[in-house]
Design an enzyme around this catalytic site. Structure first.
Site, PDB file in Angstrom:
ATOM      1  N   PHE A   1       1.837   8.370  -1.669  1.00 29.99           N
ATOM      2  CA  PHE A   1       1.230   7.156  -1.408  1.00 29.99           C
ATOM      3  C   PHE A   1      -0.275   7.143  -1.662  1.00 29.99           C
ATOM      4  O   PHE A   1      -0.917   6.199  -1.635  1.00 29.99           O
ATOM      5  CB  PHE A   1       1.554   6.617   0.122  1.00 29.99           C
ATOM      6  CG  PHE A   1       2.923   6.518   0.282  1.00 29.99           C
ATOM      7  CD1 PHE A   1       4.053   6.155  -0.598  1.00 29.99           C
ATOM      8  CD2 PHE A   1       3.491   7.001   1.443  1.00 29.99           C
ATOM      9  CE1 PHE A   1       5.142   6.064  -0.246  1.00 29.99           C
ATOM     10  CE2 PHE A   1       4.489   7.001   1.900  1.00 29.99           C
ATOM     11  CZ  PHE A   1       5.671   6.519   0.784  1.00 29.99           C
ATOM     12  N   TRP A  40       1.003  -1.165   0.050  1.00 34.22           N
ATOM     13  CA  TRP A  40      -0.028   0.104  -0.032  1.00 34.22           C
ATOM     14  C   TRP A  40       0.914   0.988  -0.079  1.00 34.22           C
ATOM     15  O   TRP A  40       0.473   2.215  -0.703  1.00 34.22           O
ATOM     16  CB  TRP A  40      -1.010  -0.021   1.252  1.00 34.22           C
ATOM     17  CG  TRP A  40      -1.913   1.381   1.288  1.00 34.22           C
ATOM     18  CD1 TRP A  40      -3.184   1.283   0.771  1.00 34.22           C
ATOM     19  CD2 TRP A  40      -1.464   2.406   1.995  1.00 34.22           C
ATOM     20  NE1 TRP A  40      -3.579   2.717   1.050  1.00 34.22           N
ATOM     21  CE2 TRP A  40      -2.470   3.294   1.774  1.00 34.22           C
ATOM     22  CE3 TRP A  40      -0.364   3.042   2.668  1.00 34.22           C
ATOM     23  CZ2 TRP A  40      -2.603   4.634   2.263  1.00 34.22           C
ATOM     24  CZ3 TRP A  40      -0.210   4.140   3.230  1.00 34.22           C
ATOM     25  CH2 TRP A  40      -1.329   4.901   2.882  1.00 34.22           C
ATOM     26  N   HIS A  41       2.158   1.117   0.756  1.00 37.42           N
ATOM     27  CA  HIS A  41       2.976   2.319   0.666  1.00 37.42           C
ATOM     28  C   HIS A  41       3.607   2.895  -0.457  1.00 37.42           C
ATOM     29  O   HIS A  41       3.939   4.061  -0.627  1.00 37.42           O
ATOM     30  CB  HIS A  41       3.940   2.094   1.975  1.00 37.42           C
ATOM     31  CG  HIS A  41       3.369   2.504   3.239  1.00 37.42           C
ATOM     32  ND1 HIS A  41       2.562   1.473   4.115  1.00 37.42           N
ATOM     33  CD2 HIS A  41       3.016   3.408   4.087  1.00 37.42           C
ATOM     34  CE1 HIS A  41       2.149   1.946   5.255  1.00 37.42           C
ATOM     35  NE2 HIS A  41       2.654   3.157   5.219  1.00 37.42           N
ATOM     36  N   GLY A  42       3.653   1.790  -1.607  1.00 35.52           N
ATOM     37  CA  GLY A  42       4.386   2.426  -2.549  1.00 35.52           C
ATOM     38  C   GLY A  42       4.383   1.177  -3.542  1.00 35.52           C
ATOM     39  O   GLY A  42       4.603  -0.329  -3.157  1.00 35.52           O
TER      40      GLY A  42
END
Length: 482
Positions: free
Chosen positions: A482, A333-335
């Site tokens: 993000f 999810w963060h990248g």
């Protein structure tokens, strides 16, 4: 548009507030005017401002967000209409999952997929990755929580397209959270009270968040930028630690500062958003750290992934599977880069080790040892978060652990530490509950001198913030990507 800009602070926000309160008549009793009409007008103003806010930085992708709003609103309508047919509801839920996750996958992970295929297979795929719409990870998760909670019967569908659009696009938390579940804000969309006390509390919270960003995060981040730009052979071990600790402080003040501003802005418009940070760097375990860091994201994954998978109710092997799935997805999810996946699995593994082996033993450790243990592992984790190239991350980690030929300390390190010592101390103290405890103790002093001093403090703070923003360049928040 970013909160830490002169245009937002002295143009967009004041104009929006003036329109919002003048059209709605907010500071008068409900019986003095047609209160429902006033709230309706306020919601329209806030929705228009939110769409303008997003279109300012993403003029093309505001259409994508509007399409997402329209489709998820219609899916919610059909879920409610077919409440007696579980099979039809399941179909609409699948449509929502395919659409929302499909959009997120295409815009955020298409480039990662092409790069991975090219690396593994050797094929030269000439496919350009689309630009990442700001905030898509946040508003997609909000839309999903709405549809899933409708399917579960936890909420009623929102009949007004204006109110649903406002829930998805509300500018205070649109581009970097906190992630707001519809159930938490449903009643506030149609019934919220605004008064001078709540407004002033929100303004103070906004200013504190802005100070975190522009005075602390941006300045301590300069040290990390300098260290990161240095050749690996020229970084001393102590300099490497000073740099990554600077990033540790930078990302906290950057992201928690944004959350403070979002919560403060919400109060200024009559909304209450839940806290997103609770001093994570004083945690006494990695599990506790993730109950204090980015709380809304952790709660989302727990509610919509971990618990549906079975949580910890089906034995150790299912627990192992569930935690690793959640932390794989948290990292992803963060990248759109494999370093984030490694970062997520790193923390998932640590949490598993604590739950299966260390939990009882850690209770016997002194409190200071538990805090140092947690903080050390978190700092190491930020190495994998910050370096998108795994080789660079491992090389930097090797310097931290003294595995290379780098010197322990040099003249350049001493000079940098002398330059940043005061800022370091301020940031470290500000990352603990001490300033809040001091402020609360002063608030209990009910006297005019304290009230005057507090007002003077915030005026001086606003002066310094304005001076800094005048001299600064564009400084987006870290979590914008993000």
């Amino acid at each position: 548009m970013v909160f830490s800009s002169l245009f937002f602070t002295f143009a967009f926000l004041p104009v929006t507030l003036i329109l919002y309160y003048s059209l709605g008549g907010s500071f008068i009793p409900r019986t003095a005017r047609p209160w429902i009409l006033g709230l309706y007008l306020r919601n329209i103003v806030l929705l228009a401002a939110s769409l303008f806010f997003y279109a300012w930085g993403e003029p093309a992708y505001v259409i994508l967000m509007c399409i997402s709003i329209m489709i998820n609103y219609c899916i919610g309508y059909f879920l409610d209409k077919n409440s007696t047919s579980r099979q039809k509801q399941k179909l609409f839920l699948i449509i929502s999952l395919v659409f929302n996750l499909g959009c997120l996958a295409y815009f955020k992970y298409f480039g990662m997929l092409i790069s991975t295929i090219t690396t593994v297979s050797g094929w030269n795929l000439n496919a350009a990755a689309p630009a990442l719409p700001i905030g898509i990870s946040f508003y997609t998760f909000q839309a999903l929580s709405y549809v899933i909670d409708l399917y579960r019967g936890k909420i009623k569908s929102q009949k007004s397209p204006i109110l649903f659009a406002l829930y998805i696009s509300m500018f205070p938390q649109l581009v970097a959270g906190p992630i707001v579940n519809y159930a938490d804000i449903e009643s506030q969309l149609v019934d919220r009270r605004m008064n001078l006390r709540k407004f002033s509390s929100g303004l103070r919270r906004f200013l504190c968040g802005l100070a975190k960003k522009v005075l602390l995060a941006n300045n301590i981040g300069l040290l990390w930028s300098e260290v990161k730009a240095m050749p690996g052979t020229e970084i001393s071990v102590l300099m490497a630690w000073a740099g990554i600790i600077a990033f540790t402080l930078q990302i906290y003040f950057d992201f928690s500062g944004y959350s403070d501003m979002a919560i403060g802005l919400g109060k200024m418009f009559g909304f209450h958003f839940k806290e997103n940070f609770k001093y994570p760097y004083v945690s006494q375990s990695i599990s506790e750290f993730w109950r204090r860091w980015h709380i809304s994201l952790g709660s989302w994954f727990k509610e919509y992934v971990y618990i549906p998978l079975g949580g910890n109710r089906e034995g150790k092997w299912k627990l192992l599977r569930n935690i690793l799935i959640v932390w794989f997805l948290t990292g992803l999810w963060h990248g759109a880069s494999w370093n984030f996946v490694i970062w997520g699995l790193y923390f998932g593994t640590l949490i598993l080790i604590e739950r299966l082996f260390l939990h009882k033993r850690m209770k016997r450790w002194p409190k200071a040892v538990r805090i140092i243990y947690s903080l050390l592992l978190v700092v190491i984790g930020w190495v994998f978060f910050e370096f998108t190239n795994l080789t660079d991350a491992l090389n930097y980690l090797g310097i931290l652990l003294g595995a290379g030929d780098n010197v322990l300390i040099d003249v350049q390190t001493i000079a940098k530490l002398e330059q940043y010592t005061v800022l370091y101390l301020i940031c470290i103290i500000a990352a603990t509950p001490l300033p809040k405890k001091l402020a609360l103790s002063l608030i209990r002093i009910q006297c005019n001198i304290y009230k005057i001093a507090a007002n003077v403090y915030y005026c001086i703070l606003m002066f310094f913030l304005t001076a800094y923003m005048v001299g600064s360049t564009y400084n987006p928040f870290i979590y914008f990507r993000f």
